[in-house]
Design a protein around this motif. Sequence first.
Motif, short mmCIF file in Angstrom:
data_model
loop_
_atom_site.label_atom_id
_atom_site.label_comp_id
_atom_site.label_asym_id
_atom_site.label_seq_id
_atom_site.Cartn_x
_atom_site.Cartn_y
_atom_site.Cartn_z
N CYS A 41 -14.62 4.49 2.41
CA CYS A 41 -13.67 5.44 1.83
C CYS A 41 -12.83 4.74 0.76
O CYS A 41 -12.78 3.52 0.68
N ASP A 42 -12.17 5.54 -0.07
CA ASP A 42 -11.36 4.99 -1.16
C ASP A 42 -10.31 4.01 -0.66
O ASP A 42 -10.08 2.96 -1.25
N GLY A 43 -9.66 4.39 0.44
CA GLY A 43 -8.56 3.56 0.94
C GLY A 43 -9.03 2.18 1.36
O GLY A 43 -8.46 1.16 0.98
N ASN A 79 1.43 7.20 1.74
CA ASN A 79 0.48 8.30 1.96
C ASN A 79 -0.95 7.76 2.00
O ASN A 79 -1.74 7.99 1.09
N LEU A 80 -1.24 7.01 3.05
CA LEU A 80 -2.57 6.42 3.21
C LEU A 80 -2.86 6.38 4.71
O LEU A 80 -1.94 6.34 5.53
N GLN A 121 -4.00 10.75 9.23
CA GLN A 121 -3.24 11.21 8.06
C GLN A 121 -3.81 10.65 6.76
O GLN A 121 -4.06 9.45 6.65
N ALA A 122 -4.05 11.54 5.80
CA ALA A 122 -4.51 11.16 4.45
C ALA A 122 -5.95 10.65 4.42
O ALA A 122 -6.37 10.06 3.43
N CYS A 123 -6.72 10.89 5.49
CA CYS A 123 -8.15 10.58 5.43
C CYS A 123 -8.84 11.76 4.74
O CYS A 123 -9.15 12.77 5.36
N HIS A 124 -9.04 11.61 3.43
CA HIS A 124 -9.53 12.75 2.64
C HIS A 124 -10.89 13.24 3.10
O HIS A 124 -11.14 14.44 3.16
N LEU A 183 0.84 -1.21 0.00
CA LEU A 183 0.00 0.00 0.00
C LEU A 183 0.87 1.25 0.00
O LEU A 183 2.01 1.22 0.48
N PRO A 184 0.33 2.37 -0.51
CA PRO A 184 1.13 3.60 -0.50
C PRO A 184 1.40 4.09 0.92
O PRO A 184 0.60 3.86 1.82
#
Lengths: 383, 383
Positions: free
Chosen positions: A106-108, A74-75, A333-336, A71-72
């Motif tokens: 969510c996308d993640g 930045n997730l 972090q990175a939860c859009h 996984l990235p």
Amino acid sequence: MSISLPKAFNEFDEARQKGFIDVKELKEKGKNIVGTYCVFTPWEIILAADAIPISLCAMSDEPIPEAEKHLPRNLCPLIKSSYGFAITDTCPYFYFSDLIVGETTCDGKKKMYEYMNDIKPVHVMQLPQTTIGDDSYNLWRNEMVVLKERIEKEFNVEITDENLKQAIKARNEERRMLKKFYELGTLCPPPITGLEILKVLYGATFKTDKNEQNQTIDNMIKSVMEEYNNGVRKVSEDAPRILITGCPTGGATEKVIQIIEENGGAVVCFENCTGVKGNDTLVNEDIDPIDALTDKYLNVACSCISPNDNRIELLDRLVDEYKVDGVVDIVLQACHTYNVETYRIKKFLNENKNIPYMSIETDYSKSDIGQLQTRISAFIEML
Amino acid sequence: MSISLPKAFNEFDEARQKGFIDVKELKEKGKNIVGTYCVFTPWEIILAADAIPISLCAMSDEPIPEAEKHLPRNLCPLIKSSYGFAITDTCPYFYFSDLIVGETTCDGKKKMYEYMNDIKPVHVMQLPQTTIGDDSYNLWRNEMVVLKERIEKEFNVEITDENLKQAIKARNEERRMLKKFYELGTLCPPPITGLEILKVLYGATFKTDKNEQNQTIDNMIKSVMEEYNNGVRKVSEDAPRILITGCPTGGATEKVIQIIEENGGAVVCFENCTGVKGNDTLVNEDIDPIDALTDKYLNVACSCISPNDNRIELLDRLVDEYKVDGVVDIVLQACHTYNVETYRIKKFLNENKNIPYMSIETDYSKSDIGQLQTRISAFIEML
């Protein structure tokens, strides 16, 4: 009636570790275990199949480096941690799970479940992106039926309406008790600290015997109130009253609660998945159980829903009920979705409720503790 | 038949600027303008209302600082740029738009549209999160009908099946021509550079007169092939053939294409929204138009769909058709869905197609150009 409070709180604090053994024993007795990651999951359907639902939302940074091989970086840490535990097979709860139930929240998470499906069977519920319109309701209702059928097939059981109704009653009972507990935070000053509230709420997600849990919490409330009525004060009357909103808290993110309370704040309310968000509304016991579950789980005030007016309504009410002096929005972090919503929430709280607000973007590491100290102490001083 | 090629390419290169005037003139003639952000938007429904659809996907870093006053910094530059143009009112296309049509594709766009709705009326289509199952199809089909009704009401027109069928025919015609153009990239060596392909594809999104566009592209193809058949070679036969996949490219992200070609690579195919993704499949002209549109726009091979098997199938085919030597996956910063998919795509290309792969996370700034140079030149050298 009084019980040793430190002991009772510790019991919840250690619930995650203790729960491992419970789950192992349940498994040995032939029980089916269903792992879940979200308050959107209708645990009632799992319970109605006489299976055990457990929360797998991971709160530790330990397995993140392994997860980052797939996984990235930045997730969201919750997603990386959850996936990391799965691929390293280091979470007994995941290990003992017969089936994983996820949702297209969510996308993640949605994309992570694709990979998790290579490790364990993952059933992904298609969550509508809005609560508006009959289509959303119908889609979500059908997803309830599809989940029920999947579980029936997977565990070779039949789930009757009667089973569902019993499960709904039991879950409502649990919610009522958790609510009674966290509503201790409405008292001025609160009889317990925010960290204690959090430990019980978070610990409860690892308890499989809910009757025992209800009894323990009930006793705990009585003991707390006995002390409180005898004049014991754990929290200063002058402590600014903080409401926590945003992403799930627990485990590694306890650091934020700790820093708030070390700096003189009193966390009185958790408007997030760990607290109010899942427990505030009960499931209607008087209508068709599938309809009742659809209605309940379509209206979770999560930022993945657009628009998320339910969260505004909830905050509006909680700020008054808990006599809140300031709101801290915890964004992983990175939860859009929660991150984009900070602008709306800040505006609403500042302009409509006249309440100071700060948002914190954090992860499961300890690297930002110094910075959090500085920002949070300045915020509390200002209140 | 031969036309001046540099002039023709320049025309597309300048299409964004020139289009401003066209749109202004169309507006003055009383035409309705509908701004869109995604290949998921059924432009046919807009065209059937005799309105003009235009793409507002922004590709410049200019308005990002303003956008970051409302949106998180850690968010896709396309979303921030698009929102930035909207709040600063510096994009004539946005300015002239009567209605914005968005979709619940990714978390960032979905949540951004909530704020954009304060500036202009935004109609958000509820995109299912998967293509699997009748529910997804039915939900999306109904969203087509809802959009049609919204546009009818908004512009006080009636959209007949005949209007839809004509629009479908026209769009198919445009797609056929664009496809004929970008398929020049299948030739070895390709008769034009990747940057030229991109400029035409990107420029075409700003052209409102599609008949003229088709004619220009047709002439361009003929001129290119005339030169090519006369032995003119713009691209070396030995240049490694690169397929671009991932997020939309154009504007600021042209830097990646430029660096690839400056370092001896030849970009022969764009498997993204700017290229193949929207144009590869036509809309069925022989069935009910709403069914045909539903089918077409449910099967966009975008990473926001889970699982996104369509992308694998598309890549599988394109790698062969374009005789690809290496794949470069462009991920816009913080685009979770494409970023999470990189692992699957890399695995598929390396293991199933035996093709080298690299993924690049970039934004609209120039700050990473040095780093991109280093990584890309090393990748091309290896091919």
